[in-house]
Design a protein around this motif. Structure first.
Motif, PDB file in Angstrom:
ATOM      1  N   SER A  29       0.691   3.809  -3.124  1.00 52.51           N
ATOM      2  CA  SER A  29       0.118   5.144  -2.884  1.00 52.51           C
ATOM      3  C   SER A  29       1.201   6.222  -2.818  1.00 52.51           C
ATOM      4  O   SER A  29       0.912   7.358  -2.417  1.00 52.51           O
ATOM      5  CB  SER A  29      -0.683   5.136  -1.575  1.00 52.51           C
ATOM      6  OG  SER A  29       0.182   4.961  -0.465  1.00 52.51           O
ATOM      7  N   THR A  80      -6.176  -5.357  -0.108  1.00 52.37           N
ATOM      8  CA  THR A  80      -6.635  -6.192   1.020  1.00 52.37           C
ATOM      9  C   THR A  80      -7.056  -7.561   0.504  1.00 52.37           C
ATOM     10  O   THR A  80      -6.661  -8.605   1.031  1.00 52.37           O
ATOM     11  CB  THR A  80      -7.822  -5.513   1.752  1.00 52.37           C
ATOM     12  OG1 THR A  80      -7.433  -4.203   2.141  1.00 52.37           O
ATOM     13  CG2 THR A  80      -8.234  -6.309   2.961  1.00 52.37           C
ATOM     14  N   VAL A 122     -12.594  -2.570   7.260  1.00 52.26           N
ATOM     15  CA  VAL A 122     -12.227  -1.150   7.371  1.00 52.26           C
ATOM     16  C   VAL A 122     -13.334  -0.444   8.137  1.00 52.26           C
ATOM     17  O   VAL A 122     -14.524  -0.743   7.945  1.00 52.26           O
ATOM     18  CB  VAL A 122     -12.133  -0.478   5.980  1.00 52.26           C
ATOM     19  CG1 VAL A 122     -11.653   0.963   6.119  1.00 52.26           C
ATOM     20  CG2 VAL A 122     -11.220  -1.217   5.069  1.00 52.26           C
ATOM     21  N   TYR A 142      -0.348   6.393   2.084  1.00 57.60           N
ATOM     22  CA  TYR A 142      -0.838   5.510   3.149  1.00 57.60           C
ATOM     23  C   TYR A 142       0.259   4.567   3.606  1.00 57.60           C
ATOM     24  O   TYR A 142       1.052   4.075   2.795  1.00 57.60           O
ATOM     25  CB  TYR A 142      -2.014   4.653   2.652  1.00 57.60           C
ATOM     26  CG  TYR A 142      -3.235   5.472   2.338  1.00 57.60           C
ATOM     27  CD1 TYR A 142      -3.996   6.020   3.363  1.00 57.60           C
ATOM     28  CD2 TYR A 142      -3.622   5.698   1.018  1.00 57.60           C
ATOM     29  CE1 TYR A 142      -5.125   6.794   3.080  1.00 57.60           C
ATOM     30  CE2 TYR A 142      -4.740   6.463   0.729  1.00 57.60           C
ATOM     31  CZ  TYR A 142      -5.488   7.008   1.759  1.00 57.60           C
ATOM     32  OH  TYR A 142      -6.587   7.769   1.484  1.00 57.60           O
ATOM     33  N   ASP A 160      -8.979   5.743  -3.839  1.00 61.83           N
ATOM     34  CA  ASP A 160      -8.328   5.152  -2.656  1.00 61.83           C
ATOM     35  C   ASP A 160      -9.096   3.937  -2.155  1.00 61.83           C
ATOM     36  O   ASP A 160      -8.512   2.951  -1.699  1.00 61.83           O
ATOM     37  CB  ASP A 160      -8.175   6.208  -1.545  1.00 61.83           C
ATOM     38  CG  ASP A 160      -7.103   7.233  -1.901  1.00 61.83           C
ATOM     39  OD1 ASP A 160      -6.436   7.050  -2.946  1.00 61.83           O
ATOM     40  OD2 ASP A 160      -6.938   8.215  -1.156  1.00 61.83           O
ATOM     41  N   ARG A 161     -10.406   3.994  -2.235  1.00 65.78           N
ATOM     42  CA  ARG A 161     -11.210   2.819  -1.846  1.00 65.78           C
ATOM     43  C   ARG A 161     -10.855   1.627  -2.724  1.00 65.78           C
ATOM     44  O   ARG A 161     -10.684   0.501  -2.242  1.00 65.78           O
ATOM     45  CB  ARG A 161     -12.701   3.105  -2.027  1.00 65.78           C
ATOM     46  CG  ARG A 161     -13.274   3.996  -0.978  1.00 65.78           C
ATOM     47  CD  ARG A 161     -14.760   4.173  -1.226  1.00 65.78           C
ATOM     48  NE  ARG A 161     -15.339   5.079  -0.246  1.00 65.78           N
ATOM     49  CZ  ARG A 161     -16.606   5.419  -0.230  1.00 65.78           C
ATOM     50  NH1 ARG A 161     -17.444   4.950  -1.140  1.00 65.78           N
ATOM     51  NH2 ARG A 161     -17.068   6.234   0.695  1.00 65.78           N
ATOM     52  N   LEU A 177       0.837  -1.211   0.000  1.00 67.45           N
ATOM     53  CA  LEU A 177       0.000   0.000   0.000  1.00 67.45           C
ATOM     54  C   LEU A 177       0.875   1.266   0.000  1.00 67.45           C
ATOM     55  O   LEU A 177       0.585   2.225  -0.725  1.00 67.45           O
ATOM     56  CB  LEU A 177      -0.917  -0.015   1.231  1.00 67.45           C
ATOM     57  CG  LEU A 177      -1.897   1.141   1.359  1.00 67.45           C
ATOM     58  CD1 LEU A 177      -2.922   1.126   0.220  1.00 67.45           C
ATOM     59  CD2 LEU A 177      -2.634   1.078   2.707  1.00 67.45           C
ATOM     60  N   LEU A 228      -7.340   0.273  -1.796  1.00 66.09           N
ATOM     61  CA  LEU A 228      -7.336  -0.444  -0.509  1.00 66.09           C
ATOM     62  C   LEU A 228      -8.092  -1.775  -0.640  1.00 66.09           C
ATOM     63  O   LEU A 228      -7.661  -2.808  -0.117  1.00 66.09           O
ATOM     64  CB  LEU A 228      -7.995   0.439   0.556  1.00 66.09           C
ATOM     65  CG  LEU A 228      -7.751   0.058   2.006  1.00 66.09           C
ATOM     66  CD1 LEU A 228      -6.268   0.021   2.331  1.00 66.09           C
ATOM     67  CD2 LEU A 228      -8.467   1.046   2.936  1.00 66.09           C
TER      68      LEU A 228
END
Ligand code: BEZ
Length: 326
Positions: free
Chosen positions: A55, A260, A240, A59, A252-253, A51, A256
């Motif tokens: 990013s 994940t 989350v 993050y 960003d969602r 991550l 992530l």
């Protein structure tokens, strides 16, 4: 002079850029109940590295393993208030909030961790994740697994009759409590960090666990019989905080969510090897292995099914799907 002014301008601009990147950088706190050496913690660390790279440093993730932030029930509350950003959590704790998740623990739904991966990425299990925001205030990004469930006992266990009347440690949630009650055992709910001592001081006679826990929590020092029943899968879900999720951009969602899912899904492939390695370790440590299949449990499996079809009718869909992937 002009060159010097220009240079200063460049330096200030660069400093401002670094400052604003640092100011908007976010370190996500991720909690786990398992020890730092456990495969879930290793997956969480790898996800954090991925991550940070993807990013460009916006993050990062700090993990809090071994129940440092409290029980999974406490972590779920922290996710709801926004005090915690993420967790890799057993679906056992989720089942305490949303009983439909209990169907994931139907005995002999799948035979191994590879089949668990297929089933958990199928429509019924994925559909359960949709319930999380409204019913638990968290967002579920994907599943992974632990090893298949079995028992480590401090008493000879050649048949199901041997379990009758014994105190068996269970993860605190209804599907497994029902399972051991049907076997005639005194189900003794207990979170992971307390298990070794309970087995050592006779508070329990046996433990519902998996091969990795038997080895990494050194349970084999206190129980000498491994009933290798592989009777249930044991999913982990990546969560989350709903509050954090609401603040994230769609990009960003997506990032992530993708990372994940990727790192949790990797566990399905890893656990075949982990189980083989841990089995060899515990055998070398002198533990007696008793292989056991569905026949070991006789009519208790059907009794569990009847009970849970009433508690969570979605079990019928999941069982149908499971049968189609074998
Ligand atoms: C357990 O309660 O047995 C458990 C918890 C987390 C990971 C694996 C097992």
């Amino acid at each position: 002079m002009k060159t010097r002014t220009k240079m200063m301008g460049v330096i200030f601009a660069a400093a401002a850029f670094v400052f604003s990147a640092a100011a908007s950088a976010k370190d996500l706190r991720l909690g786990l109940i398992v020890p730092g050496t456990h495969a879930w913690s290793v997956a969480a660390t790898a996800m954090g590295n991925d991550l940070r790279e993807r990013s460009d440093g916006k993050y990062s993730i700090t993990i809090f393993p071994a129940g440092q932030l409290g029980s999974e029930a406490r972590m779920l509350q922290q996710l709801q208030t926004g005090a915690l950003d993420m967790a890799f959590m057993t679906t056992a704790e989720i089942t305490n909030r949303i009983p439909d998740f209990g169907v994931l623990y139907a005995p002999y739904l799948v035979h191994n961790v590879k089949q668990a991966g297929t089933l958990l990425n199928g429509p019924t299990a994925q559909g359960l994740l949709d319930k999380l925001p409204a019913e638990a205030g968290v967002v579920g990004l994907g599943y992974g697994t632990a090893g298949m469930r079995l028992m480590l006992n401090a008493y000879p266990t050649n048949s199901i009759a041997a379990i009758n009347g014994r105190k068996m440690r269970i993860t605190p949630f209804a599907p497994v409590k029902d399972f051991y009650q049907l076997l005639g055992a005194a189900s003794t709910p207990m979170p992971l960090p307390d298990v070794y001592d309970a087995l050592a001081n006779g508070q329990v006679d046996g433990v519902d666990a998996d091969l990795e826990l038997v080895w990494k929590l050194r349970l084999y020092e206190r129980g000498s019989v491994l009933v290798q029943s592989n009777h249930m899968m044991f999913p982990v879900v990546g969560l989350v905080s709903g509050r954090l999720w609401a603040q994230l951009s769609p990009e960003d969602r997506a990032m992530l969510g993708e990372l994940t899912k990727k790192h949790l899904n990797n566990l399905f492939g890893q656990y075949t090897a982990i189980e083989a390695e841990m089995l060899e370790n515990v055998q070398k440590a002198g533990v007696k292995v008793v292989p056991a299949g569905p026949e070991f449990f006789g009519d208790k499996l059907q009794q569990w099914e009847t009970l849970w079809l009433k508690k969570a009718p979605v079990l019928a869909d999941l069982r149908r799907e499971a049968e189609s992937i074998r």
